[in-house]
Design an enzyme around this catalytic site. Structure first.
Site, mmCIF file in Angstrom:
data_model
loop_
_atom_site.group_PDB
_atom_site.id
_atom_site.type_symbol
_atom_site.label_atom_id
_atom_site.label_comp_id
_atom_site.label_asym_id
_atom_site.label_seq_id
_atom_site.Cartn_x
_atom_site.Cartn_y
_atom_site.Cartn_z
ATOM 1 N N GLU A 38 -11.078 -0.708 17.135
ATOM 2 C CA GLU A 38 -12.365 -0.235 16.650
ATOM 3 C C GLU A 38 -13.071 -1.451 16.050
ATOM 4 O O GLU A 38 -12.478 -2.142 15.212
ATOM 5 C CB GLU A 38 -12.124 0.832 15.576
ATOM 6 C CG GLU A 38 -13.391 1.554 15.211
ATOM 7 C CD GLU A 38 -13.232 2.537 14.054
ATOM 8 O OE1 GLU A 38 -12.088 2.917 13.717
ATOM 9 O OE2 GLU A 38 -14.289 2.900 13.499
ATOM 10 N N ARG A 264 4.441 0.792 13.908
ATOM 11 C CA ARG A 264 3.497 -0.273 13.565
ATOM 12 C C ARG A 264 4.218 -1.392 12.815
ATOM 13 O O ARG A 264 5.309 -1.201 12.284
ATOM 14 C CB ARG A 264 2.323 0.255 12.755
ATOM 15 C CG ARG A 264 2.646 0.865 11.413
ATOM 16 C CD ARG A 264 1.369 1.116 10.583
ATOM 17 N NE ARG A 264 0.297 1.731 11.346
ATOM 18 C CZ ARG A 264 -0.965 1.239 11.418
ATOM 19 N NH1 ARG A 264 -1.306 0.148 10.798
ATOM 20 N NH2 ARG A 264 -1.869 1.875 12.101
ATOM 21 N N LYS A 274 -7.199 -2.709 7.676
ATOM 22 C CA LYS A 274 -8.533 -3.318 7.629
ATOM 23 C C LYS A 274 -9.275 -2.919 6.363
ATOM 24 O O LYS A 274 -10.039 -3.708 5.818
ATOM 25 C CB LYS A 274 -9.334 -2.854 8.850
ATOM 26 C CG LYS A 274 -9.121 -3.740 10.054
ATOM 27 C CD LYS A 274 -9.972 -3.298 11.205
ATOM 28 C CE LYS A 274 -9.338 -2.158 11.945
ATOM 29 N NZ LYS A 274 -9.967 -1.781 13.194
HETATM 30 P P1 ATP Z 1 -6.042 -0.552 10.410
HETATM 31 O O1 ATP Z 1 -5.067 0.475 9.932
HETATM 32 O O2 ATP Z 1 -5.723 -1.929 10.011
HETATM 33 O O3 ATP Z 1 -7.467 -0.196 10.132
HETATM 34 P P2 ATP Z 1 -6.346 0.541 12.970
HETATM 35 O O4 ATP Z 1 -5.180 1.138 13.623
HETATM 36 O O5 ATP Z 1 -7.314 1.459 12.337
HETATM 37 O O6 ATP Z 1 -5.851 -0.547 11.973
HETATM 38 P P3 ATP Z 1 -7.686 -0.125 15.367
HETATM 39 O O7 ATP Z 1 -8.820 -1.045 15.599
HETATM 40 O O8 ATP Z 1 -7.918 1.324 15.541
HETATM 41 O O9 ATP Z 1 -7.157 -0.408 13.917
HETATM 42 O O10 ATP Z 1 -6.400 -0.593 16.185
HETATM 43 C C1 ATP Z 1 -6.390 -1.044 17.508
HETATM 44 C C2 ATP Z 1 -4.988 -0.928 18.025
HETATM 45 O O11 ATP Z 1 -4.100 -1.728 17.247
HETATM 46 C C3 ATP Z 1 -4.471 0.491 17.931
HETATM 47 O O12 ATP Z 1 -3.839 0.817 19.141
HETATM 48 C C4 ATP Z 1 -3.516 0.461 16.782
HETATM 49 O O13 ATP Z 1 -2.509 1.415 16.942
HETATM 50 C C5 ATP Z 1 -2.987 -0.973 16.832
HETATM 51 N N1 ATP Z 1 -2.534 -1.397 15.513
HETATM 52 C C6 ATP Z 1 -3.237 -1.434 14.361
HETATM 53 N N2 ATP Z 1 -2.471 -1.816 13.328
HETATM 54 C C7 ATP Z 1 -1.239 -2.050 13.832
HETATM 55 C C8 ATP Z 1 0.010 -2.469 13.267
HETATM 56 N N3 ATP Z 1 0.135 -2.739 11.969
HETATM 57 N N4 ATP Z 1 1.063 -2.602 14.101
HETATM 58 C C9 ATP Z 1 0.945 -2.337 15.408
HETATM 59 N N5 ATP Z 1 -0.190 -1.944 16.004
HETATM 60 C C10 ATP Z 1 -1.277 -1.788 15.230
HETATM 61 MG MG MG Z 2 -8.360 2.938 12.957
#
Ligand code: ATP
Ligand code: MG
Length: 561
Positions: A38, A264, A274
């Site tokens: 995102e 994760r 984030k």
């Molecule tokens: P955050 O929790 O940091 O905001 P998010 O999952 O909301 O991260 P996205 O931009 O939606 O951020 O993530 C893009 C991809 O990266 C998704 O498929 C998500 O599952 C993966 N991802 C995000 N954080 C991790 C992590 N700590 N370990 C593995 N994969 C991750």
């Molecule tokens: Mg997210």
């Protein structure tokens, strides 16, 4: 060679096993994955796990991996983030083909699918207020209640959704919901919202839309439209999988990607989400998203991490189904190993004190030959100027050294790296500060290169620079951003209370061997005995490098625990 063989024999992780079986059984002939960020912040090391997994599977199977921006929330998303994400993925060494994809490009199709759901009597417009919605939703232990709008006619739903789209209603007054089961034990299946009204301009579609699809609804359909075979996501989406499947089954789509969840990445001594990283940036606890203490990819890059070190790190930790914590040391070791092999060795005195060689002619300039890497002759040698006045580290001299101190002190002889053996004569104290001002020594001209022809043993070797020829550089000693393993672990305190006050120490009087001003932004070197350092890409100026400490030579945190 050994490493390669090791890699080939390594058992496949559970996701790669599933993919291998799908290829073997003929379920799929080509593999397509995607990385779906995102664009509401910069990527971090957690995202690197997902990037390496999705793009790694593409590379191993000669498949395709799409970069797709999941841009369904116009209020938080920006073009700057899109650009930073693209450059981070490229930097890691992955290729997503000609163009990235955007969920927002599918808005017209997604709307058509919503109409199709309504026509199948599988979606309805609901006018409950957000508070009422919550009340009707039930809890984990109690079933929800049907919305009074659930049995509206298809015609009425079609009319209402068109008016939602036209902007006839206020935000929050109407939503489109999937009609599933208000009594489902899975809360995600209790008639989830699939569209909401948002009167916010979108960074790509502008004012075209007054309604925006929700993440769960968008994600499965975007995967389907791109013919994704395996949709890999983190564990928190496990409970969303029935909804993912329900939408595709109900619409009877020609392709039905398989969602697979993995654990994760959690890393000690840092915060990863984030939202938290944003708080550090906005609260000015750090110097932007790319502060070298951050585990954002742009921060790690500025710190001196290489793409190879990050890819190796991700490979080391593997992919599993159970959430766990990885120690920060594992990440630090990945760059330490890389730079130990690849970084040229240089000399830089971080906290200088002057040494004067009384028997060295004043006008004389020697050029000492120094190896750029002690184990790798291919990296060549360089010449370092040697003069009567030198700088050494203040900490390499002690007025009253204990027996085990093998450096300089009264009565001691020490080796200057790639230089000569020098013998202590006297030293002078600055009366005001009480600190050592200068140290007088003699050098032994017979010991050029550091060994004595008479075979006498000198244990200590210290680094040095010529006082006359050295160049001043700024050095930032970076360390872990937080002082505790789990900054969010203590409910009584906020994670910002756990920041390490010594995470950045700036040294302004460091003196480096002359060639160091020629390094380019991003170049990494080892300062002998001090650690690995990288030329800062933001604050360095021509001939005035700022060096960021990437990592120390050894793990200094292990003994603190
Ligand atoms: P955050 O929790 O940091 O905001 P998010 O999952 O909301 O991260 P996205 O931009 O939606 O951020 O993530 C893009 C991809 O990266 C998704 O498929 C998500 O599952 C993966 N991802 C995000 N954080 C991790 C992590 N700590 N370990 C593995 N994969 C991750
Ligand atoms: Mg997210």
């Amino acid at each position: 060679m050994e490493k390669k063989a090791e890699k080939e024999n390594k058992p496949l992780d559970f996701i790669r096993q599933i993919i291998a079986e799908d290829l073997k059984s003929g379920k799929h002939h080509n593999i397509t994955t995607r990385f779906p960020p995102e664009p509401n912040g910069f990527l971090h090391i957690g995202h690197a796990k997902s990037i390496c997994l999705n793009f790694g599977i593409k590379e191993e199977n000669n498949g395709v991996c799409n970069l797709r921006f999941d841009d369904t929330n116009p209020s938080k998303e920006e073009t700057t983030y899109v650009e930073s994400i693209k450059s981070d993925v490229t930097w890691l060494g992955y290729d997503w083909g000609d163009q990235p994809f955007f969920a927002s490009d599918y808005f017209p199709q997604l709307y058509e699918f919503a109409i199709a759901l309504i026509k199948k009597d599988k979606a309805y417009v609901c006018r409950l207020s957000p508070d009422q919605m919550r009340e009707y939703r039930g809890t984990l232990t109690e079933p929800g209640k049907d919305s009074p709008y659930r049995n509206q006619s298809i015609a009425e739903n079609l009319d209402l959704v068109a008016r939602m789209k036209n902007g006839d209603f206020e935000e929050g007054s109407h939503v489109l919901r999937a009609k599933i089961d208000m009594a489902s034990p899975n809360l995600n299946m209790r008639d989830p919202v699939i569209y909401r009204i948002l009167k916010t301009a979108h960074h790509r579609t502008g004012d075209t839309w007054q309604i925006y699809p929700m993440y769960d609804y968008t994600h499965c359909l975007s995967d389907m439209l791109e013919n994704i075979t395996h949709s890999l996501c983190t564990l928190e989406f496990e409970d969303h999988r029935p909804l993912y499947d329900w939408i595709l089954d109900t619409l009877d789509t020609p392709c039905h990607p398989r969602q697979i969840e993995f654990a994760r990445l959690n890393l000690t001594y840092t915060v990863m989400s984030k939202r938290k990283i944003m708080q550090l940036v906005e609260g000015c606890y750090v110097d932007g998203w790319d502060d070298p203490r951050m585990v954002t990819l742009s921060g790690l890059r500025r710190r001196g991490y290489t793409p190879a070190s990050i890819r190796n790190f991700i490979e080391t930790i593997g992919v599993g189904k159970k959430d766990s914590w990885i120690d920060m040391t594992v990440l630090e070791n990945s760059i330490r190993d890389d730079l130990n092999t690849n970084a040229a060795r240089k000399m830089c005195v971080l906290d200088p004190v002057k040494v004067i060689l009384d028997n060295y002619p004043e006008e004389q300039l020697d050029e000492m030959e120094a190896k750029n890497h002690p184990q790798n002759p291919d990296m060549g040698t360089r010449k370092i100027p040697f003069t009567r006045e030198l700088y050494i580290e203040r900490a390499d001299f002690m007025e009253n050294p204990p027996r085990k101190f093998h450096r300089l002190g009264p009565g001691r002889e020490v080796r200057l790296r790639y230089g000569y053996l020098i013998q202590y004569v006297s030293h002078k104290i600055d009366e005001e500060t009480g600190e050592v001002e200068e140290i007088h020594c003699t050098y032994d001209p017979e010991t050029r290169g550091g060994s004595a022809p008479d075979g006498r043993k000198v244990k200590g070797t210290i680094h040095w620079v010529s006082a006359e020829k050295a160049v001043p550089v700024t050095v930032r000693l970076y360390d872990r951003l937080f002082k505790v393993e789990n900054p969010e672990g203590d409910k009584e305190t906020h994670f910002t209370d756990q920041l390490n006050p010594e995470s950045m120490v700036t040294l302004t009087s460091a003196m480096a061997e002359p060639g160091l001003t020629e390094l380019l932004s991003g170049d990494c070197v080892q300062f002998e005995r001090q650690g690995y350092f990288c030329v800062d890409s933001a604050d360095s100026q021509k001939n005035k490098p700022v060096f960021n400490r990437t990592v120390t030579l050894r793990d200094s945190w292990a003994k603190k625990k």
